[in-house]
Scaffold this active site. Sequence first.
Site, PDB file in Angstrom:
ATOM      1  N   THR A  53       3.758 -20.504   8.574  1.00  0.00           N
ATOM      2  CA  THR A  53       4.513 -20.612   9.823  1.00  0.00           C
ATOM      3  C   THR A  53       5.853 -19.888   9.720  1.00  0.00           C
ATOM      4  O   THR A  53       6.466 -19.844   8.656  1.00  0.00           O
ATOM      5  CB  THR A  53       4.748 -22.086  10.218  1.00  0.00           C
ATOM      6  OG1 THR A  53       3.490 -22.687  10.483  1.00  0.00           O
ATOM      7  CG2 THR A  53       5.616 -22.261  11.443  1.00  0.00           C
ATOM      8  N   ARG A  69      -8.156 -26.576  16.357  1.00  0.00           N
ATOM      9  CA  ARG A  69      -7.108 -27.510  15.929  1.00  0.00           C
ATOM     10  C   ARG A  69      -5.735 -26.980  16.400  1.00  0.00           C
ATOM     11  O   ARG A  69      -5.421 -25.807  16.273  1.00  0.00           O
ATOM     12  CB  ARG A  69      -7.145 -27.632  14.416  1.00  0.00           C
ATOM     13  CG  ARG A  69      -6.054 -28.512  13.818  1.00  0.00           C
ATOM     14  CD  ARG A  69      -4.897 -27.678  13.316  1.00  0.00           C
ATOM     15  NE  ARG A  69      -3.898 -28.461  12.603  1.00  0.00           N
ATOM     16  CZ  ARG A  69      -2.725 -27.975  12.213  1.00  0.00           C
ATOM     17  NH1 ARG A  69      -2.417 -26.717  12.472  1.00  0.00           N
ATOM     18  NH2 ARG A  69      -1.857 -28.725  11.578  1.00  0.00           N
ATOM     19  N   VAL A  70      -4.922 -27.846  16.941  1.00  0.00           N
ATOM     20  CA  VAL A  70      -3.572 -27.475  17.362  1.00  0.00           C
ATOM     21  C   VAL A  70      -2.572 -28.246  16.501  1.00  0.00           C
ATOM     22  O   VAL A  70      -2.697 -29.466  16.339  1.00  0.00           O
ATOM     23  CB  VAL A  70      -3.343 -27.812  18.859  1.00  0.00           C
ATOM     24  CG1 VAL A  70      -1.902 -27.519  19.269  1.00  0.00           C
ATOM     25  CG2 VAL A  70      -4.322 -27.021  19.729  1.00  0.00           C
ATOM     26  N   GLY A  71      -1.607 -27.529  15.940  1.00  0.00           N
ATOM     27  CA  GLY A  71      -0.620 -28.172  15.079  1.00  0.00           C
ATOM     28  C   GLY A  71       0.643 -28.545  15.842  1.00  0.00           C
ATOM     29  O   GLY A  71       0.650 -28.656  17.079  1.00  0.00           O
ATOM     30  N   ASP A  72       1.707 -28.714  15.093  1.00  0.00           N
ATOM     31  CA  ASP A  72       2.976 -29.157  15.681  1.00  0.00           C
ATOM     32  C   ASP A  72       3.775 -28.047  16.339  1.00  0.00           C
ATOM     33  O   ASP A  72       4.635 -28.308  17.197  1.00  0.00           O
ATOM     34  CB  ASP A  72       3.854 -29.767  14.581  1.00  0.00           C
ATOM     35  CG  ASP A  72       4.111 -28.747  13.460  1.00  0.00           C
ATOM     36  OD1 ASP A  72       3.143 -28.133  12.984  1.00  0.00           O
ATOM     37  OD2 ASP A  72       5.282 -28.558  13.086  1.00  0.00           O
ATOM     38  N   THR A  89       8.169 -26.433   9.696  1.00  0.00           N
ATOM     39  CA  THR A  89       6.969 -25.890   9.073  1.00  0.00           C
ATOM     40  C   THR A  89       6.441 -26.912   8.071  1.00  0.00           C
ATOM     41  O   THR A  89       7.228 -27.627   7.444  1.00  0.00           O
ATOM     42  CB  THR A  89       7.246 -24.564   8.347  1.00  0.00           C
ATOM     43  OG1 THR A  89       6.129 -24.235   7.522  1.00  0.00           O
ATOM     44  CG2 THR A  89       8.493 -24.626   7.458  1.00  0.00           C
ATOM     45  N   GLY A  90       5.146 -26.975   7.958  1.00  0.00           N
ATOM     46  CA  GLY A  90       4.570 -27.935   7.014  1.00  0.00           C
ATOM     47  C   GLY A  90       3.361 -28.609   7.634  1.00  0.00           C
ATOM     48  O   GLY A  90       2.708 -28.050   8.514  1.00  0.00           O
TER      49      GLY A  90
HETATM   50  N1  ASP Z   1       3.042 -26.592  10.810  1.00  0.00           N
HETATM   51  C1  ASP Z   1       1.940 -25.667  10.871  1.00  0.00           C
HETATM   52  C2  ASP Z   1       0.754 -26.337  11.454  1.00  0.00           C
HETATM   53  O1  ASP Z   1       0.481 -27.457  11.086  1.00  0.00           O
HETATM   54  C3  ASP Z   1       1.544 -25.130   9.553  1.00  0.00           C
HETATM   55  C4  ASP Z   1       2.623 -24.605   8.715  1.00  0.00           C
HETATM   56  O2  ASP Z   1       3.796 -24.781   8.938  1.00  0.00           O
HETATM   57  O3  ASP Z   1       2.252 -23.967   7.771  1.00  0.00           O
HETATM   58  O4  ASP Z   1       0.069 -25.709  12.230  1.00  0.00           O
END
Ligand code: ASP
Length: 315
Positions: free
Chosen positions: A179, A207-210, A230-231
Amino acid sequence: MLIKTTSQFPYALIIHGGAGGRSWVPPKGTVPGADERPQLICEGLIAAYQAGEAVLAAGGSALDAVCAAVCSLEDTPVFNAGRGAGLTHAGEVEHDAAVMTGAGQGGAVAVSRHVRHPVLYARKVMEESPSVLLADPPDSYAENWGLELVPNEWFITDYTRAYLSAIQQGNAEKPKHGTVGAVALDASGQLAAATSTGGFGGKPVARVGDTPILGAGTWAENGVVAVSGTGHGEAFIQGAVAHDIAARIKYLGTPLPEAVETTMSVEIGGRDSLGGIIALGPDGNGAIVWNSDLCLCAWRDGDEIKTMWPEDPAL
Ligand code: ASP
């Protein structure tokens, strides 16, 4: 871990290129250019920082600055956004992105497949549509808004293909996070945040993330804070992380670095998850906080642009 940032200018910028473990290293000789990755990450962070800072130094808006920095990161294939983004389990790229202004406007896109710069897609959603979040939008929207479209394969690199197959064969540790994001304060006191991602490598289709969820991975509120995370996206959503930081500052009067550290520890660490957060306040002071091995990022310290990257001798 915490880094506090300050600014000697009436504007300020912090960017990140993802938190998590050090880059996955492919078996020797299997992926061309893999050895140069750490150096390319460092150069990519500096180039993106300069792109965003040039906007601010010329009197441009925080929104333009975060978009310029994130576009640069999206175009740099060593980051998990735009070209080079992680692949779904089915081997395709599905981008998520969001922008938010401190005045409270936001736009986001989830499961975007063909727009070269997902962050600009999110900005168009904010500026051109009555919606805040569009998921799996038809290409006709992007075409009507004059955005550049590319085939999905254009986003895929030798590295992301090799990484997916290593994950599927059980040869890579659990998915690394990536990210990219930026937070900025402009000379007129406006804050903005932008975040863009391919999600974690090997993620389920759809899938949808944050990242595109305002208040989870992205938030901006004038007079309070701009945040990009990020994470582990599911933990960021469940903890409403970006908004939780704003709420600590706004309602409790918690100083920004402490607010970010507390939210990281309670909402991310408390969920046994890993991540990184960049946050910038209305006074130009900011914080970079992470509980993973490292958080790829860049910020200004006096005359120097500082970076954190995988083979950073300072780590
Ligand atoms: N936060 C991002 C997600 O879960 C992934 C990432 O930051 O690497 O989509």
